[in-house]
Design an enzyme around this catalytic site. Structure first.
Site, short mmCIF file in Angstrom:
data_model
loop_
_atom_site.label_atom_id
_atom_site.label_comp_id
_atom_site.label_asym_id
_atom_site.label_seq_id
_atom_site.Cartn_x
_atom_site.Cartn_y
_atom_site.Cartn_z
N ASP A 78 73.16 -40.45 10.35
CA ASP A 78 72.40 -39.95 9.18
C ASP A 78 71.66 -38.77 9.60
O ASP A 78 70.25 -39.42 9.75
CB ASP A 78 71.83 -41.04 8.37
CG ASP A 78 71.59 -40.71 6.91
OD1 ASP A 78 71.77 -39.61 6.62
OD2 ASP A 78 70.54 -41.50 6.30
N GLU B 105 64.34 -34.62 6.66
CA GLU B 105 64.47 -35.97 6.62
C GLU B 105 64.58 -36.47 7.92
O GLU B 105 65.40 -35.90 8.73
CB GLU B 105 65.47 -36.57 5.58
CG GLU B 105 65.45 -38.06 5.63
CD GLU B 105 66.78 -38.69 4.89
OE1 GLU B 105 67.77 -37.93 4.70
OE2 GLU B 105 66.73 -39.79 4.86
N GLU C 246 75.90 -46.91 -0.77
CA GLU C 246 74.54 -46.98 -1.00
C GLU C 246 74.12 -47.56 -2.47
O GLU C 246 73.18 -46.98 -3.16
CB GLU C 246 73.60 -45.87 -0.67
CG GLU C 246 73.64 -45.50 0.80
CD GLU C 246 72.87 -44.47 1.24
OE1 GLU C 246 72.72 -43.68 0.70
OE2 GLU C 246 72.28 -44.85 2.48
#
Ligand SMILES: *[C@@H]1O[C@H](CO)[C@@H](O)[C@H](O)[C@H]1NC(C)=O
Ligand SMILES: *[C@@H]1O[C@H](CO)[C@@H](O)[C@H](O)[C@H]1NC(C)=O
Ligand SMILES: *[C@@H]1O[C@H](CO)[C@@H](O)[C@H](O)[C@H]1NC(C)=O
Length: 845
Positions: free
Chosen positions: A384, A412, A306
Site C-alpha cells: 500500500d 499518504e 476493507e
C-alpha cells in the site's frame, strides 16, 4: 504595447503568487529572450464550437502569447497559409479546411497530436487526432514558449496508453462531520460540499486546465469507498454540470460505485451481480448517466476490500462483479477500472500469511474471464504505497487482461505534503522494473502498454493517479508537491520520460528560468526520496508510520501484532518478512522465475528490499560491512541531516521567486527539518530498546547538547508522558496548566554561538504560544498552529504526529546564563515542551 509589456514584466518577478495557476502561469519572459521569437499574431481555430477543447485552445493561446511574450494575438478567420498564424484543429477539420495533412500528421493515434513550429512565414501548426489531441498540442507549444524554447521543430506524438485517469477520494459528505477528502492534505473537496455536488464550477475549470495540459483524459471525482447516494437524480444532474466543465478541456468524467447500491438506494433485496433485477438496475442507471453525460468515461469499483461490499458476498467471483458493469457500459463505449486492492484480515500468528500475496491469489485465476472493457487497476506495490516496495507481482500474472497501474500523487505514508517527496523516481523504479516475464525483457511500463510475452498484445492499459487536490489555492498544499501532479501526467503519456528532465520543465514553468532556482529545486527533489526513506523505513521494511492511525508520524509498533498484514515481524532477534518459497510466505514465487529466483536468495535480493523478502538477524552484515541495526541508526541520522539542508538550500532562492510561495514553502521545509529529527529519534529509540544493541557512534539516547524539559526548573509546568514514549526525548515532556508555565535552566555549555533547537508538541486542539529567552533577551516566539498552516493529519496527543522542533540559528550564549521557555496554553494545547538543545556548529543533536 511594448512599454506596457516591460512594466508588466518587471512587476511579474515580484508579484505575489498563490500557486493557483500551477505550471500554467504564462509569466512574462525577459524582453531579451522574448525578442528572439517572432510570435504568431493570428490564431486560426478550425471548427471551434462554444466550450469545445478547440475553443479552449484558442483562449489559452491568447492568454499564453500575451502573458509570456506580450503579443496580443487574436482569434481570427483566415486561410490555412495566413502568415504569422498558429492554426489549431483536428485531423478531420484540417483536411476539410486545408487539404492534405502534413506527412507526419497522417498516422496519429487516439489523443495524439502533430506540432510544427517551423512553417514558412512564422506559422505554427497544431493538429490533433481529435479535439483532445489539439488542446494537448496547444499546451505543449505554450510550454515551450513559456520556457523560452523557440526551437524550430515538427513532430507527431501519441500516448503510450489510452487510460490516463485521475482518481479522487472525495466524499460526498465533504464539509460534513465525516471530513472531506480521504488522504487529502489540501483542504476540502472541489466537488462536494454539505452532502451535495457543488454548483460553482469555476475552480473545477481551473483544475480541468491543469489536467488537460498534462494530457489526463478522464477523472473519477468521488471516493472508491463510495457513497451510494452519488447516483441519485439530483446528484447526477449536478455531476453532469461538472462533466460539462471538464469537457471544455477534453477531460471525461467517471464515477466510483458502491457495489451494494441496488440494495442500499435502489430498493432491491439483493446486489448479487448475477441477479437479473440487479443487472437491470445497473443497466438503467448506466443509461441514465449517459443521457446526462454522453461521453461518460466509465466506472471505478473497489469491491470486497476493507469492508466494501462486492460479488464475493454472494459467492460470485470478482470477474462476475466487474463484468456486470462492463456489459452495462459497453453499448456506450465506457470502461470499468476494477481495483485489485482486495485483501482480508490475517492471523499474525500464521507465519505463512501474507497480505502481499492477496492480489495474485484473488486475480490470477480470473485472467481470461474479464470482458474486453475491464481494466484491472493495480497499486504499484503489493501492499500500500510504501516508501519502498517491489513492483506488484500481479503485473506479471494476467496475460490476457488489460491492466492499469495505480499511483498515489497525494502523499499518504510519504509525509502528506508536509515533507518534500518528489515521487517520479519512485514511480520510475516500478515502471522500469523488468519482470522477465516469459523469460524475456518485459518492463512494467511495457506491460501497461499492452505488451505480453511472445510479442502478444492486449487492447488497453493505463495509469490511475490518486490526486486528491483540494480547495487550497496551491492545490496540494505544498507548492513543490505540484511537481508530482505534473510528472504523473507526463509519465502516463510517456513512461520512459526522465525524472530530471520532467522536473526541469516543471521548475521553469512554475518558478521561472533562473538556473539556480532550477538547480536547487532539482537537488532537493532528487534527494527527497532517499532522505525520507532514510529517516522513515529502510531496506524494504516499509514506512514505519502509524498504520492503524493516520499514516503520518513514526509508530513502528503499530505495524505488527494485528490483522492488517503490514508486518515487519521485528523482535529482539531480527526483522523482516520471510517471503521466500522455501521457508516463508511464498510471495517471491509469485514473480516470473528469473525474478523469483533473485528474490528467493538473500545474496541476490537488492539490499533496499532485503527486509521485504527476508527475515534476518539484526546483526546480519550488509554489503557495506554494517549490521542491519547499525544501518538503521546511520540511515536515520543521515536522512535527518539531509532534511536539515533543504531549508538552507531553499533560502538561496529568496528574491529569485515571489515572496508568497517562497515563505509558504520555507515554512514547510523548516517544519520537515524538525520532524525528520522526530522520526530519527523515535525509530532509533524504538529499535535500540527492542534489540538492546547500542549505536556504534553512541548517538542514540545520548543527546549531550540537550537539556530535557522535565529536568529544568519548572513553574506551572508538570511532567507528561508521551504515548508512545519514544515520541519524547527521555520518554517524558512537560505541559502547562491554564495559567501557563516556565521552564528554566542554567546553561552548562561553554560560551559561544549555537543553533538552539526546541523540541515541543504542536497538538491540534489549541494554539499555544512559546517564548524562548536567554538571559533577558527574547530569542524567539512561536505558536502551535501547524494544524491551521499545513493540513496534514493531526493529533491531540503527545506522539510522533504532534512532536515538532523549532530552530534558532546562530545564537550567542554565555555559560551560566539562564535559558527559559515560557509556555502559554490555548484550548487543549498545554504548550508541551520536550527539550532545548544547544547545537555547536556542525552538530545535529
Ligand atoms: C466543420 O464545420 C463545418 C461548418 O460548420 C462543417 O460543415 C464540417 O463538417 C465541420 N468539419 C468537421 C471535421 O467537423
Ligand atoms: C526545446 O523543446 C524541444 C521539444 O520539447 C526539446 O527537444 C529541446 O531539448 C528543448 N530545448 C531546450 C534548450 O530545452
Ligand atoms: C541515506 O543513508 C545512507 C546510509 O547511511 C547514506 O549513505 C546516504 O547518503 C543517505 N542519503 C540521504 C539522501 O540522506
Amino acid at each position: 504595447m511594448r512599454s506596457v509589456f516591460l512594466v508588466a514584466a518587471s512587476l511579474g518577478l515580484t508579484a505575489a503568487e498563490d500557486g493557483l495557476a500551477g505550471w500554467l502561469r504564462y509569466a512574462p519572459l525577459d524582453e531579451s529572450i522574448a525578442s528572439e521569437y517572432s510570435a504568431p499574431t493570428t490564431i486560426i481555430l478550425l471548427n471551434a464550437t462554444e466550450n469545445s477543447p478547440i475553443a479552449s485552445a484558442g483562449a489559452e493561446l491568447e492568454a499564453g502569447l500575451s502573458g509570456v511574450l506580450g503579443v496580443e494575438a487574436k482569434v481570427a478567420e483566415g486561410a490555412c497559409d495566413t502568415a504569422s498564424s498558429v492554426i489549431v484543429g483536428t485531423v478531420g477539420s484540417y483536411q476539410e479546411a486545408c487539404g492534405d495533412l502534413p506527412e507526419g500528421a497522417a498516422e496519429l493515434g487516439e489523443d495524439g497530436f502533430w506540432l510544427s513550429t517551423e512553417g514558412e512565414d512564422d506559422t505554427v501548426q497544431i493538429i490533433g487526432q481529435n479535439e483532445r489531441g489539439a488542446i494537448y498540442g496547444t499546451f505543449e507549444y505554450l510550454s515551450m514558449i513559456a520556457q523560452g524554447n523557440f526551437t524550430k521543430l515538427s513532430y507527431a506524438t501519441n500516448p503510450a496508453v489510452s487510460v490516463r485517469w485521475i482518481n479522487h477520494w472525495d466524499n460526498l459528505n465533504a464539509g460534513g462531520s465525516h471530513g472531506s477528502v480521504e488522504r487529502g492534505y489540501a483542504g476540502p473537496s472541489l466537488f462536494f460540499s454539505n452532502n451535495a455536488v457543488v454548483s460553482d464550477t469555476s475552480r473545477i475549470k481551473q483544475y480541468a486546465r491543469l489536467l488537460s495540459s498534462i494530457r489526463i483524459n478522464a477523472i473519477v471525482i468521488n471516493n472508491v469507498n463510495a457513497d451510494a447516494n452519488i447516483l441519485n437524480d439530483r446528484n447526477l444532474d449536478a455531476i453532469a454540470k461538472i462533466a460539462d466543465a471538464f469537457r471544455t478541456y477534453g477531460v471525461r468524467l467517471g464515477l466510483s460505485l458502491n457495489f451494494a447500491s441496488p440494495q442500499s438506494v435502489g430498493g432491491l433485496s439483493t446486489f448479487d451481480p448475477l441477479d437479473q433485477s440487479v443487472i437491470s438496475w445497473w443497466t438503467r442507471k448506466t443509461e441514465d448517466i449517459y443521457k446526462r453525460i454522453p461521453d461518460f468515461a466509465g466506472y471505478l469499483v473497489k469491491a470486497n476490500s476493507e469492508g466494501q461490499p462486492g460479488p464475493i458476498t454472494y459467492r460470485r467471483t470478482l470477474a462476475d462483479g466487474a463484468n456486470m458493469f462492463a456489459r452495462a457500459l459497453k453499448p456506450f463505449g465506457g470502461i470499468i477500472l476494477f481495483r485489485a486492492f482486495v485483501y482480508n484480515q490475517l492471523e499474525y500468528s500464521n507465519r505463512k500469511a501474507d497480505r502481499a500475496n492477496a492480489a495474485v491469489e484473488f486475480f490470477k485465476e480470473l485472467d481470461g474471464k474479464f470482458e474486453e472493457n475491464v481494466v484491472v487497476q493495480i497499486k504499484y506495490g503489493p501492499i500500500d504505497f510504501q516508501v519502498r516496495e517491489p513492483a506488484s507481482p500481479l503485473f506479471a500474472n494476467l496475460p490476457t487482461t488489460s491492466m492499469a497501474i495505480e499511483l498515489q500523487i497525494t502523499q499518504e505514508y510519504l509525509g502528506q505534503q508536509a515533507h518534500l517527496f518528489y515521487l517520479a523516481p519512485l514511480w520510475k523504479e516500478i515502471l522500469d522494473f523488468d519482470m522477465r516475464w516469459g523469460g524475456e525483457e518485459l518492463r512494467v511500463s511495457d506491460i501497461l502498454t499492452g505488451k505480453r510475452p511472445g510479442g502478444k498484445t492486449v487492447a488497453r492499459g493505463g495509469f490511475a493517479g490518486v490526486s486528491n487536490v483540494g480547495m487550497e489555492k496551491s492545490w496540494l498544499g505544498s507548492h513543490l508537491a505540484m511537481s508530482n501532479l505534473y510528472t504523473y501526467g507526463r509519465l502516463a503519456w510517456n513512461p520512459w520520460d526522465d525524472s530530471v528532465d520532467m522536473l526541469h520543465d516543471w521548475t521553469r514553468l512554475t518558478f521561472g528560468l533562473d538556473d539556480e532556482v532550477r538547480d536547487v529545486i532539482t537537488q532537493m527533489s532528487m534527494e527527497s526520496w532517499p532522505a525520507y526513506e532514510n529517516y522513515t523505513g529502510n531496506l524494504g521494511v516499509q514506512t514505519l508510520t502509524d498504520i492503524t492511525g493516520n499514516h503520518y508520524g513514526p509508530n513502528p509498533a503499530s505495524q505488527d501484532g494485528n490483522g492488517w498484514g503490514q508486518w515487519t515481524r521485528a523482535d529482539r532477534n531480527g526483522i523482516g518478512m520471510d517471503r521466500t518459497v522455501a521457508t516463508g510466505t511464498g510471495n517471491a514465487g509469485q514473480y516470473p522465475p528469473e525474478v523469483a529466483a533473485r528474490y528467493e536468495d538473500v545474496e541476490t535480493t537488492p539490499e533496499n528490499l532485503i527486509l521485504w523478502f527476508h527475515h534476518l538477524p539484526w546483526t546480519h552484515k550488509l554489503s557495506t560491512g554494517k549490521t542491519i541495526i547499525q544501518h538503521f541508526y546511520d540511515a536515520h541520522y543521515a536522512g535527518a541531516e539531509t532534511a536539515q539542508t533543504f531549508p538552507l538550500l531553499w533560502q538561496k532562492l529568496e528574491g529569485k521567486i515571489d515572496d508568497e510561495r517562497y515563505e509558504a514553502q520555507l515554512y514547510r521545509l523548516e517544519y520537515q527539518a524538525g520532524h525528520s529529527v522526530v522520526w530519527r529519534d523515535f525509530i532509533c529509540r524504538f529499535y535500540n530498546r527492542m534489540t538492546g544493541i547500542a549505536d556504534e557512534l553512541d548517538r542514540v539516547n545520548n543527546h549531550v547538547w540537550r537539556i530535557e524539559a522535565e529536568k529544568m526548573t519548572l513553574s506551572g509546568y508538570s511532567r507528561a508522558n508521551a504515548n508512545p514514549s519514544e515520541a519524547a526525548s527521555g520518554g517524558t515532556a512537560v505541559t502547562a496548566g491554564g495559567g501557563g508555565g516556565t521552564a528554566s535552566a542554567e546553561i552548562p555549555f561553554d560560551s559561544g554561538v549555537y543553533d538552539i533547537a526546541v523540541g515541543y508538541f504542536d497538538v491540534s486542539n489549541g494554539k499555544a504560544k512559546w517564548t524562548l529567552s536567554i538571559g533577558d533577551e527574547v530569542i524567539g516566539e512561536w505558536q502551535g498552529d501547524v494544524e491551521s498552516r499545513i493540513s496534514k493529519a493531526t493529533s491531540n496527543g503527545l506522539d510522533g504526529h504532534s512532536a515538532a522542533r523549532k530552530l534558532f540559528r546562530g545564537v550567542t550564549v554565555e555559560k551560566g546564563q539562564t535559558v527559559k521557555v515560557t509556555g502559554s496554553p490555548n484550548g487543549g494545547e498545554g504548550a508541551p515542551l520536550d527539550y532545548v538543545s544547544f547545537q555547536p556548529e556542525g552538530i545535529l543533536d
